[in-house]
Design a protein around this motif. Sequence first.
Motif, PDB file in Angstrom:
ATOM      1  N   THR A  41       0.764  -1.139  -0.122  1.00 47.69           N
ATOM      2  CA  THR A  41      -0.057   0.111   0.070  1.00 47.69           C
ATOM      3  C   THR A  41       0.933   1.276  -0.077  1.00 47.69           C
ATOM      4  N   LEU A  42       2.340   1.001  -0.322  1.00 51.00           N
ATOM      5  CA  LEU A  42       3.025   2.209   0.021  1.00 51.00           C
ATOM      6  C   LEU A  42       2.449   3.292  -0.862  1.00 51.00           C
ATOM      7  N   ASP A  43       2.364   3.079  -1.969  1.00 56.74           N
ATOM      8  CA  ASP A  43       1.979   4.348  -3.086  1.00 56.74           C
ATOM      9  C   ASP A  43       0.902   4.803  -2.591  1.00 56.74           C
TER      10      ASP A  43
ATOM     11  N   GLY B 227      23.613   8.077   6.208  1.00 52.44           N
ATOM     12  CA  GLY B 227      22.199   8.452   5.703  1.00 52.44           C
ATOM     13  C   GLY B 227      21.746   7.657   4.780  1.00 52.44           C
ATOM     14  N   THR B 228      21.950   6.325   4.738  1.00 47.88           N
ATOM     15  CA  THR B 228      21.617   5.252   3.767  1.00 47.88           C
ATOM     16  C   THR B 228      19.903   4.970   3.733  1.00 47.88           C
ATOM     17  N   GLU B 229      19.446   4.794   4.915  1.00 51.06           N
ATOM     18  CA  GLU B 229      18.043   4.922   5.020  1.00 51.06           C
ATOM     19  C   GLU B 229      17.476   6.189   4.675  1.00 51.06           C
ATOM     20  N   MET B 230      18.006   7.158   5.182  1.00 46.49           N
ATOM     21  CA  MET B 230      17.453   8.487   4.664  1.00 46.49           C
ATOM     22  C   MET B 230      17.137   8.657   3.126  1.00 46.49           C
TER      23      MET B 230
ATOM     24  N   ASN C  76      14.285   8.991  -1.878  1.00 45.02           N
ATOM     25  CA  ASN C  76      14.216   8.456  -3.281  1.00 45.02           C
ATOM     26  C   ASN C  76      12.718   8.072  -3.342  1.00 45.02           C
ATOM     27  N   LEU C  77      12.097   7.457  -2.529  1.00 46.83           N
ATOM     28  CA  LEU C  77      10.788   6.879  -2.537  1.00 46.83           C
ATOM     29  C   LEU C  77       9.971   8.294  -2.410  1.00 46.83           C
TER      30      LEU C  77
ATOM     31  N   GLY D 108       6.422  11.381  -6.149  1.00 47.33           N
ATOM     32  CA  GLY D 108       5.651  12.839  -6.413  1.00 47.33           C
ATOM     33  C   GLY D 108       5.638  13.631  -5.082  1.00 47.33           C
ATOM     34  N   GLY D 109       6.068  13.144  -3.901  1.00 44.37           N
ATOM     35  CA  GLY D 109       6.156  13.972  -2.740  1.00 44.37           C
ATOM     36  C   GLY D 109       7.309  14.904  -2.637  1.00 44.37           C
TER      37      GLY D 109
END
Lengths: 620, 332
Positions: free
Chosen positions: B245-247, B266-269, B274-275, B280-281
């Motif tokens: 349901t992420l999108d 800062g990898t997880e960040m 990117n997501l 579109g955010g």
Amino acid sequence: MNKAIIHLSDLHVSLHKDLNDLDLKSSIKTLLNSDVTDPDCLAFIDEFCSFVKQEYPDTELYLLVTGDIANVSEVDEYTAAQFYLERIIKELGISVSNTMIIPGDHDVNRDNNKYAHTNGKADNPHKKSYEYQEEKLKNFSDFYKNFYKQDFSFKAAIVSIIEFPEELLLIAGLNSTHMIDYKGGDGFIDLETLRAELEQLDEKFPTHSKIAAVHHNMFSSFENKATGQWEHANRISVISLLQKHNFKCLICGNEHTRGSGSNSQNNIYYSDPGAFTSSSPAASFKIYPINSEQGSLSLGLQIFVLQNAKKVAIDHKFGSWGLLRNKDISELAEIQLIEPPVASIQENPALDTLGVDPLPEIEVATAQTVSNLVSYKNDFYSAALFKIVKDKKLFHSGHFHWSETSRAHNWIDISNILNHKDDLSLAKNAILDVISECNLVDQFDFIIGLGIEGTILSTRAAVKYNKPFSFLPYSYRYDEHSPYEKQLNFDNKGEYKSVLIITDVVHDGRTLRKLINKREPGFFAKVERIMVISLFYTGEGQLDNPRILNSNVLEIDPLTDHEEERIEYYYILPLKVERCPYDHNFRTECLIVREGLGCVHHFYDENKALEKISADEFDS
Amino acid sequence: MIISRIVKSDIVYYQLHAEQAVTATYIDEEGSGIFEEVLTLNTLERIVDDFKSFPGYNLILDCQNLKSCQNNLKKKIKDFKDIAKSVVLTNAQKEIVEKLDLAIFSNPNNVEDGERFLCFYVSDKDDFAITNTTLFDDAFKESLIRYSTSDGEDPIYHESSSVYLSNYINIKKMISLDKNLFIYAIYKLAIKINEHWFKELNIKKPTLICQNLNSSYVASILSGFLKLDVLILDKLGPINKLYSTLDNKIKENESYLVVSDVVCLGTEMKIAKNLITFLGGHYLGNVSIIRVETLLSETKKFNDTECVFTITRENNPTNFQILTALNLVPNE
């Protein structure tokens, strides 16, 4: 028809322009100003009205305003105040005769008072500044006359009354500004005047319960005088007089600090709604529903606070009204004016003749035997939670697999409930309400948030009750977390006997029993009570039984589950989800899974689980 | 619960606005969080009760971020004076001093700065050295050292970034065992977010994104202080698997702030960034309690981060090192 009294105080309607026409709005600290075209002021009034209408439908409303109508008692402030008050009573259908407005110290015009005192020196050299009653209250009295179409009585102590004939209840409005002058001053009422007027009141209303409404507070413990903002000797005498004349309650304003209580020394209730237009601390008002039945008379006490004031992302910059629902706030729940009559024990002569044995004495439960657990029920929170699920469409159907042994055909998307700040706040408050309503306050000495959702939900309780706190991943996802995330970080050598676990959803409690007995057995070994609160209960057990998750109530599989009998379980909303009917053979028996006919949502790493199963089979 | 009390030698320090924010978020249900500007009786009563355990100490009441106070607090100041050796207000608006009826005191050591007192001694004579500028940093450093763990000489594998660490900052242990100080740190982060994004950039309603248990705790408290929405983007990082349901979660053109406990590489960040961008955010930046500054200031291109404590070459109390197989000797 139901009746309720709206209590507002300290409106402080403030000038929006100075004498040179310069705009003052940016420096005004209250939410109403003299510009009656200001959209924020109009919205504030309209929001208030629509909120009260929504909260009190089919109710005859009364309006009580305990002083400080204006900020500096200027004409323009009163013109606007009249506009706002008339808008309120029109919207809420309140007749003018069902309203009461009394003056406060800010309704004394300091300039007029000083001018009158200065100019009066020649003719009346001994007349005190505060004695210029008509001059200092002129603007207020003009407003009063415009509103009520009758004169304000400067000399009276009791300036107004509202009678409730059916309930035999009377509210008397007192003017406490007698000694206020251009330098300020404390509350004061002329005793002889008050005594005479109270006697007249007694003659006219001999059996009524009486409430006094006055601007200055008498019972504040805040001030350095510890006796409210009232002239010391006069305060004692006024209270004594009110008591003598059967006044049970004093409602006031002035301090901009809401509060209520029962003064044991004077046997009198008091209530202050806080300031109606304060931007900080948050504005508030009260409504007292009148409850009159079977010989008793009481006022309910509901506190409404302007929530979200000054917050970002709101419809109106002043915020939105909301009811304080937590029961453990330090306010009265009720003001009892006439106690209900004690039911007399009816003797039954037949008992003797039938030779019935007396009833056995009831054993008093000890602290260890927690047998009288209260299940939680609050329609407000359960309905609100259900509405969120329904409106956001968060109850999903499909195939949801959390582990090899935990599968269901429905799923509640909790993270989307916690997404919006107002919904999140409601959910956190619901948890606090369970703690309060089920008598759990002070019953736990450690809090655990379970899962990300449980961690988010538990922060308000963790801070408010200030107990040691930690959080853990869900048992079925332990493998996905680093060793540090799985540490509770507390030893328990017996200091934590009662633990509160807060989580989002509980189905049959297997996850909890696993946490207690497999993940953290050392910590829980000396725990005697385990209280669990969740937003949702999705299982199918007996809904009003807080012991529902214990193995002596449930039928558990001893191979995959754990014996546990210490759990007390409370939830806000039952919302049953359908479990997958297949057993461990679901891959071959379930058509959807076997043939890939539909989407299966995996909340776990299926490949890793299959590898583990293969390894176990190989070992055996 | 008192979050800002810091004790150092004979000084006890309280940040009144932080306590007011706690009152306005947790005690007085549904208040205004850090946007509260008026000190209330409820808050001061809590502090007086707490301070009763420190008779004879010098007391600093820091009034930073408060514009005024209720009229009914005078008695509480007297209570403080009765308990303390001496009392000083710092960063106090003159309105506060006047409302507390303290203008009667005229101490030559008072320092005025326009409409406020940088320090105001509640006495004509008292004087003690005020060291509140480093009190929090010192306390936080102590906590950081206390809750950093190492695996002896062996470096610790950092799963999400394919590097090794000389020691592990156990934030969860800090949250649990230093609960009050940690919430004070979150309050400080909330103040920085308000200054950076709300006041300077006029961005009003970003959503906070949390990715794991620790950051969900931080985000939950930030949400209370700042009145912001929270979005759980679970399963980032080591598991790197997304809910189907992420999108639906990231909304186009809405602004997002990624909340972390510690930002190391800062990898997880970056995964979250990117997501957010892909869907579109609008990614505003990253906020964290601790940030390891891996770049020199001249290399940094964007000012899109805020944190409470920065580990730098100059400020590295636990001698924290990021290592790779190319250079697997700590402190080399």
